[in-house]
Write an enzyme that holds these catalytic residues in place. Structure first.
Site, PDB file in Angstrom:
ATOM      1  N   LYS A   1     -13.032   1.845  -3.376  1.00  0.00           N
ATOM      2  CA  LYS A   1     -14.196   2.096  -2.521  1.00  0.00           C
ATOM      3  C   LYS A   1     -15.288   2.844  -3.292  1.00  0.00           C
ATOM      4  O   LYS A   1     -16.475   2.539  -3.162  1.00  0.00           O
ATOM      5  CB  LYS A   1     -13.783   2.898  -1.287  1.00  0.00           C
ATOM      6  CG  LYS A   1     -12.916   2.129  -0.304  1.00  0.00           C
ATOM      7  CD  LYS A   1     -12.531   3.019   0.864  1.00  0.00           C
ATOM      8  CE  LYS A   1     -11.641   2.283   1.853  1.00  0.00           C
ATOM      9  NZ  LYS A   1     -11.226   3.151   2.974  1.00  0.00           N
TER      10      LYS A   1
ATOM     11  N   HIS B   1       8.008 -27.501   1.427  1.00  0.00           N
ATOM     12  CA  HIS B   1       7.116 -28.509   0.861  1.00  0.00           C
ATOM     13  C   HIS B   1       6.034 -27.836   0.015  1.00  0.00           C
ATOM     14  O   HIS B   1       5.040 -28.470  -0.331  1.00  0.00           O
ATOM     15  CB  HIS B   1       6.484 -29.337   1.980  1.00  0.00           C
ATOM     16  CG  HIS B   1       7.498 -30.043   2.826  1.00  0.00           C
ATOM     17  ND1 HIS B   1       7.980 -31.287   2.497  1.00  0.00           N
ATOM     18  CD2 HIS B   1       8.140 -29.656   3.948  1.00  0.00           C
ATOM     19  CE1 HIS B   1       8.870 -31.654   3.417  1.00  0.00           C
ATOM     20  NE2 HIS B   1       8.987 -30.678   4.297  1.00  0.00           N
TER      21      HIS B   1
ATOM     22  N   GLU C   1       0.831  -1.204   0.000  1.00  0.00           N
ATOM     23  CA  GLU C   1       0.000   0.000   0.000  1.00  0.00           C
ATOM     24  C   GLU C   1       0.866   1.254   0.000  1.00  0.00           C
ATOM     25  O   GLU C   1       0.482   2.288  -0.549  1.00  0.00           O
ATOM     26  CB  GLU C   1      -0.938  -0.004   1.217  1.00  0.00           C
ATOM     27  CG  GLU C   1      -2.040   1.039   1.129  1.00  0.00           C
ATOM     28  CD  GLU C   1      -3.115   0.828   2.173  1.00  0.00           C
ATOM     29  OE1 GLU C   1      -4.083   0.096   1.897  1.00  0.00           O
ATOM     30  OE2 GLU C   1      -2.990   1.386   3.283  1.00  0.00           O
TER      31      GLU C   1
END
Length: 529
Positions: free
Chosen positions: A454, A350, A321
């Site tokens: 937003k 793994h 950000e």
């Protein structure tokens, strides 16, 4: 380089902070002295930029705000009118927490609070979650739970777990503006759950917000248990040392003053205006080298300690950000950034280490090593070898295997995971982000892309309201084109389709008629419930 040359480079570039017991090894990053010399003028400017930041310069011009998270761990550096606020806030948090722990403050139907439910998103959740995972005791004074999304299933999962303890649960609602939709939704869902059990939500609620915000007003009207301030000069991704993180950590019994002291010590170390003696500058140098100053390689964060599992998630917001910007400070389009991902060692061996060693070389690794295996002695799982020895071996082996295949890495080593070292890690990467941003000439402290998302979401919700209004007033089903026309959204037919599909799936009175595989041929009707 041969092994002797690598050993000499390791010693030459090793950083060690005795006060913190912290090492930083950048020797396996292949930058050379020429790059260091070329970047010297940029670093001189970066050190000046950081000094100006701490002295109160307007570092977030988009919101005309100072950026002062460094003052939270050293109030003496803050402007005089803010010093008392910082000191007083910490005292108030500790006084409140003590009363919660001893039962002076308690819920109406229980002698003590047993649980904490923290509602927040982004920086209001990631920091507290990381610190909880890293530092909370196995049996803390209160158990903590998080609602950090607006996913109904996720909210139900937490509330169903808390069902019998809701009457003894303290709810912390964290939102700077008080209007963040995800946090508001979580608050309303939780308040409804309290009401369903005949409980009075304000008797359990604490606000962490800015004075004068929507939630500040609501808290005062409803009479919540307490409110703690968020400061306009502290951004969400750097808010762990504010009320956002200190309140929940204190409730869990974590020594927050030790965490603040660790961050303060790291701040002192990262103010040194010399790259080799400044660990944050060494990180910034390494990031610049790895991505050619353009973020061309990702950073894979691999802590070799279960308690640090969430550190990579925390760093994702802090780094991405802050550094993911379209424009530089001169208004030039640059598309900067540094992608962060990771899990933990040795689990990763793994999972994705196979690709790291032999796949696309589009990354560099940051290993987090903890010297102390556990609190106490370990059994030997093989002659002269413990489980911790294996973990150590896997880290060193992976580091070596990557280097041999021309994959670079950084190693940060701490003595143990404790409040001081966690505070230091947070402060180290905060400063590295600020220095790197200056090197590449971007603003690390605004987030215009988040606001754009937003706004787009709000536009979609407004379209949903129009669709429902049209369908509620129509007797006959409409095809998607007609529905788009009636809602003045003929250029958004796909959005119209996805909205009605979502509403239909959630039994909101919307019915879709026709072949679902051919959305353009569907008709949409409304059946009142």
């Amino acid at each position: 380089m041969n092994t002797q040359e690598l050993w000499e480079r390791y010693q030459d570039w090793l950083y060690f902070n005795e006060d913190l017991g912290l090492y930083l090894d950048v020797s396996r990053m292949r930058f050379d002295e020429q790059l260091v010399a070329e970047l010297k003028p940029k670093f001189i400017r970066a050190f000046k930029d950081m000094a100006a930041l701490e002295q109160g310069a307007i570092a977030n011009p988009d919101e005309n705000r100072m950026v002062g998270h460094y003052w939270l761990r050293n109030p003496e550096l803050a402007p005089p009118d803010l010093k008392n606020e910082i000191v007083g806030n910490l005292d108030q948090i500790e006084a409140f927490v003590q009363k919660v722990h001893n039962g002076t403050i308690h819920p109406p139907l229980a002698p003590k609070f047993t649980d904490v439910l923290a509602i927040g998103i982004g920086g209001s959740a990631l920091g507290p979650q990381f610190v909880d995972g890293a530092l909370a005791a196995d049996s803390p004074p209160l158990a903590i739970h998080f609602i950090d999304n607006t996913d109904p299933d996720g909210i139900d999962h937490i509330l169903n777990r808390l069902k019998d303890q809701l009457c003894s649960t303290l709810v912390i609602v964290t939102s700077k503006s008080g209007g963040t939709p995800e946090t508001r939704n979580g608050r309303l869902e939780v308040k409804h759950a309290y009401e369903q059990q005949g409980l009075n939500f304000p008797d359990h609620a604490v606000a962490v917000t800015m004075l004068g915000s929507k939630m500040d007003e609501l808290e005062r009207i409803e009479g919540w248990l307490a409110e703690f301030p968020m400061f306009d000069w502290v951004g969400g991704r750097t808010s762990e040392m504010s009320s956002v993180g200190l309140l929940s950590a204190s409730l869990l019994g974590i020594d927050v003053r030790a965490m603040l002291e660790g961050a303060k010590k790291m701040d002192v170390a990262t103010r040194v205006p010399e790259v080799r003696r400044n660990p944050a500058a060494l990180l910034a140098l390494s990031w610049y080298y790895a991505g050619n100053g353009k973020g061309e390689k990702d950073m894979v964060v691999v802590p070799y300690k279960d308690s640090l599992l969430l550190f990579s998630r925390y760093l994702q917001q802090l780094v991405m950000e802050s550094l993911g910007k379209e424009k530089d400070l001169d208004g030039k389009t640059v598309h900067q950034g540094l992608a962060v991902y990771g899990n933990k060692g040795s689990t990763d061996q793994h999972a994705f280490v196979q690709q790291l060693r032999e796949g696309v070389a589009n990354f560099f690794a940051t290993f987090i090593e903890v010297l102390e295996d556990r609190n106490g002695a370990s059994i030997e799982v093989e002659p002269d070898v413990t489980s911790g020895d294996f973990l150590f071996g896997f880290l060193q082996g992976t580091r070596q295997a990557l280097y041999e295949n021309h994959r670079d890495s950084i190693t940060v080593t701490i003595s143990q995971v404790n409040p001081g070292t966690v505070g230091a890690l947070i402060a180290l990467f905060e400063r590295a982000v600020g220095l790197y941003a200056s090197l590449v000439n971007i603003n690390a402290y605004n987030q215009p892309g988040v606001e754009a998302g937003k706004k787009a979401a709000q536009t979609l919700l407004e379209l949903q309201r129009k669709i429902l209004d049209v369908l509620k007033g129509t007797d006959q089903p409409l095809d998607l084109a007609a529905l788009a026309e009636k809602t003045e959204s003929t250029n958004q037919v796909e959005h119209v389709y996805k909205i009605v599909r979502h509403l239909a799936a959630n039994h909101r009175g919307i019915v879709l008629h026709g072949n679902q595989a051919k959305p353009g041929e569907l008709t949409v009707g409304y059946i009142p419930s």
